[in-house]
Design a protein around this motif. Structure first.
Motif, short mmCIF file in Angstrom:
data_model
loop_
_atom_site.label_atom_id
_atom_site.label_comp_id
_atom_site.label_asym_id
_atom_site.label_seq_id
_atom_site.Cartn_x
_atom_site.Cartn_y
_atom_site.Cartn_z
N VAL A 75 0.85 -1.19 0.00
CA VAL A 75 0.00 0.00 0.00
C VAL A 75 0.89 1.23 0.00
O VAL A 75 1.81 1.33 0.80
N GLN A 76 0.61 2.15 -0.89
CA GLN A 76 1.30 3.44 -0.90
C GLN A 76 0.32 4.52 -0.47
O GLN A 76 -0.83 4.53 -0.93
N LEU A 77 0.79 5.42 0.38
CA LEU A 77 -0.07 6.45 0.97
C LEU A 77 0.49 7.83 0.65
O LEU A 77 1.69 8.07 0.82
N VAL A 78 -0.40 8.72 0.23
CA VAL A 78 0.01 10.09 -0.08
C VAL A 78 -0.95 11.05 0.60
O VAL A 78 -2.15 11.07 0.29
N GLU A 79 -0.41 11.86 1.51
CA GLU A 79 -1.22 12.83 2.24
C GLU A 79 -1.27 14.16 1.48
O GLU A 79 -0.34 14.50 0.74
N LEU A 108 -7.45 17.10 6.01
CA LEU A 108 -6.39 16.31 5.41
C LEU A 108 -6.97 15.12 4.68
O LEU A 108 -7.97 14.54 5.11
N SER A 109 -6.33 14.77 3.59
CA SER A 109 -6.70 13.58 2.84
C SER A 109 -5.50 12.66 2.72
O SER A 109 -4.36 13.13 2.69
N CYS A 110 -5.77 11.39 2.63
CA CYS A 110 -4.72 10.39 2.43
C CYS A 110 -5.20 9.43 1.36
O CYS A 110 -6.13 8.65 1.60
#
Length: 124
Positions: A2-6, A20-22
């Motif tokens: 899983v890759q996460l980008v805030e 905030l979004s992720c």
């Protein structure tokens, strides 16, 4: 994997709000407990909030209860952190993380994947 980008961080005055979004990649996003942590300058990273795979159960640090709301949209592979009534002490880099174990939501060691973080600065 899983890759996460805030995203969604920024500068806001005390009393203001930010969301905030992720965004997560990977088709197994819905299987993970998702959490938000933060790290202020000179301090250790700390738990902020987490929620279950369905979004039905949530957990918050005492310092943010009643002000922050965590939510998720599994169809969009996204988790959110709505932050209201922000205080200068909320200033930190905020990280989202994915937890495949799901027994101790406020413990960093349970989280398998982490985003790069987004800066939130609250001015007084």
């Amino acid at each position: 994997q899983v890759q996460l980008v805030e995203s969604g961080g920024g500068l806001v005055q005390a009393g203001g709000s930010l969301r905030l979004s992720c965004a997560a990649s990977g088709r197994t996003f819905s299987r993970y407990v998702m959490g938000w942590f933060r790290q202020a300058p000179g301090k250790e990273r700390e738990f902020v909030a987490a929620l279950s795979w369905s979004g039905a159960s949530t957990s918050y640090a005492d310092s943010v209860k009643g002000r922050f709301t965590i939510s998720r949209d599994n169809a969009k592979n996204t988790v959110y952190l709505q932050m209201n009534s922000l205080k200068p002490e909320d200033t930190a880099v905020y990280y989202c993380a994915a937890n495949s174990i799901g027994t101790a939501w406020n413990q960093q060691y349970e989280y398998d994947y982490w985003g790069q973080g987004t800066q939130v600065t609250v001015s007084s």
